[in-house]
Design a protein around this motif. Structure first.
Motif, mmCIF file in Angstrom:
data_model
loop_
_atom_site.group_PDB
_atom_site.id
_atom_site.type_symbol
_atom_site.label_atom_id
_atom_site.label_comp_id
_atom_site.label_asym_id
_atom_site.label_seq_id
_atom_site.Cartn_x
_atom_site.Cartn_y
_atom_site.Cartn_z
ATOM 1 N N LYS A 230 1.056 -1.118 0.262
ATOM 2 C CA LYS A 230 0.053 0.124 0.306
ATOM 3 C C LYS A 230 0.758 1.650 0.086
ATOM 4 O O LYS A 230 0.431 2.063 -0.180
ATOM 5 C CB LYS A 230 -0.456 0.406 1.292
ATOM 6 N N LEU A 231 1.523 1.417 0.640
ATOM 7 C CA LEU A 231 2.893 3.045 0.607
ATOM 8 C C LEU A 231 4.357 1.677 0.001
ATOM 9 O O LEU A 231 4.870 1.198 0.252
ATOM 10 C CB LEU A 231 3.342 2.648 2.209
ATOM 11 N N PHE B 80 -2.703 1.539 -4.525
ATOM 12 C CA PHE B 80 -1.779 1.734 -3.584
ATOM 13 C C PHE B 80 -0.607 3.543 -3.642
ATOM 14 O O PHE B 80 -1.274 4.256 -4.846
ATOM 15 C CB PHE B 80 -0.519 1.045 -3.591
ATOM 16 N N ILE B 81 -0.352 3.712 -2.407
ATOM 17 C CA ILE B 81 0.906 5.443 -2.635
ATOM 18 C C ILE B 81 2.255 5.172 -2.804
ATOM 19 O O ILE B 81 2.445 4.526 -1.829
ATOM 20 C CB ILE B 81 -0.184 6.137 -1.524
ATOM 21 N N TYR C 24 7.696 3.606 -1.092
ATOM 22 C CA TYR C 24 8.538 5.352 -1.114
ATOM 23 C C TYR C 24 9.543 4.841 -2.043
ATOM 24 O O TYR C 24 10.228 4.744 -2.873
ATOM 25 C CB TYR C 24 9.383 4.900 0.252
ATOM 26 N N LEU D 13 5.040 7.060 -1.807
ATOM 27 C CA LEU D 13 5.864 8.969 -1.171
ATOM 28 C C LEU D 13 6.874 9.228 -1.954
ATOM 29 O O LEU D 13 7.846 8.081 -2.616
ATOM 30 C CB LEU D 13 6.081 8.564 0.590
#
Length: 325
Positions: free
Chosen positions: A193-194, A283-284, A196, A286
């Motif tokens: 989901k995260l 999903f994200i 980097y 960052l």
């Protein structure tokens, strides 16, 4: 006498210290010996594995897979060409075996070879004929087996004798596939989901289950789209899924043209009979510090632009209002 006693104590202490040093040295030497032995074992193992990987193949086979459709009561003949890639004549053994998988129907009892052993001269190609004769009454579905080719000669790899064995899968569908019947389904599709910004890879994990009577080749594609921007398409490994079985993918994907923000992922899998299954997730990413600075700069320019435009429109409207009689 007092001096002698002190001297003896010093001597005893010196002997005790010397023994301790010797013991510690022995322990250290034992550790070094064990580490050296482990290193040598690892070195030999890696060297043997490298030699094994670099070993040249002994034969070339065509076709390397038999993916066939059959009908009850009929006889089929297939030719398998085997080429000797070595410098000397090669004795070869051929046999048909069942696939060792619970619940899988086998075809070996209806399959015969025109020869079980042969000698192929150096650089020459020989044909092996496979005959499949089906009974008139047989249940529809998938039937499977393996044709094994086993060179009777052995290969010397770093002083080790290695005997190779090549398997040709026999994948047979008996009967006509109903295009309206459901063939397969996607299970447990997931992406972290995260993610980097300093990472350039994501892992797509999912399973494909065959719910039909026949095998199919599952061909997956992953479509990744940001909230705003262009969609990217990734092709994943194609795999055969037998009836009633489930196969799992854990596919690392190198992300291209990625930036921070929200992303949508769509998984499309071709499951045979012209059918395609889909699953979705999000999903994200960052952004990294560098990309975050760039993102803030772009947002700042956009805000300044709209802010100045809005201010200009407000001033224009105020002047028009003041100039009214």
């Amino acid at each position: 006498m007092r001096y002698l006693k002190i001297k003896n104590r010093g001597l005893n202490h010196g002997l005790h210290s010397t023994n301790q040093i010797v013991n510690n040295t022995n322990k250290t030497m034992k550790k070094i010996s064990v580490l050296t032995l482990l290193f040598l074992c690892l070195f030999v193992k890696n060297s043997f594995a490298a030699s094994l990987n670099s070993a040249k193949p002994m034969i070339k086979v065509s076709p390397f897979i038999l993916n066939i459709s059959l009908s009850p009561g009929k006889t089929y003949n297939y030719e398998i060409n085997i080429k000797n890639l070595g410098q000397t004549p090669l004795p070869l053994r051929a046999l048909i075996e069942n696939i060792e998988d619970e619940g899988v129907q086998t075809i070996s009892s209806w399959s015969t070879l025109d020869q079980s052993e042969m000698i192929i001269p150096s650089g020459q190609t020989r044909a092996l004929n496979l005959t499949i004769h089906l009974p008139k009454k047989i249940l529809f579905g998938g039937y499977y087996g393996s044709l094994y080719l086993e060179p009777l000669a052995v290969t010397n790899v770093s002083g080790q004798l290695v005997q190779t064995k090549i398997g040709i899968p026999i994948l047979a569908n008996i009967g006509v596939i109903d295009p309206k019947a459901k063939q397969g389904e996607i299970l447990d599709f997931a992406i972290d989901k995260l993610i980097y910004g300093n990472q350039d890879r994501l892992n797509a994990q999912f399973k494909v289950k065959n719910v039909s009577l026949y095998h199919f080749s599952a061909k997956p594609f992953l479509l990744v789209r940001p909230l705003w921007g262009q969609e990217d398409r990734y092709e994943l490994d194609e795999r055969i899924v037998l009836p009633g079985k489930t196969r799992e993918w854990d596919s690392p994907i190198t992300i291209k043209n990625y930036f921070g923000g929200l992303y949508f992922a769509k998984l499309q899998v071709s499951v045979g009979a012209g059918q395609q299954e889909e699953a979705n997730t999000a999903f994200i990413i960052l952004p990294s510090a560098k990309k975050l600075h760039l993102t803030l700069m772009v947002l700042g320019i956009i805000l300044l632009y709209f802010g100045s435009k809005r201010k200009h429109n407000f001033a224009k409207a105020l002047r028009a209002f003041m100039e009214k009689p």
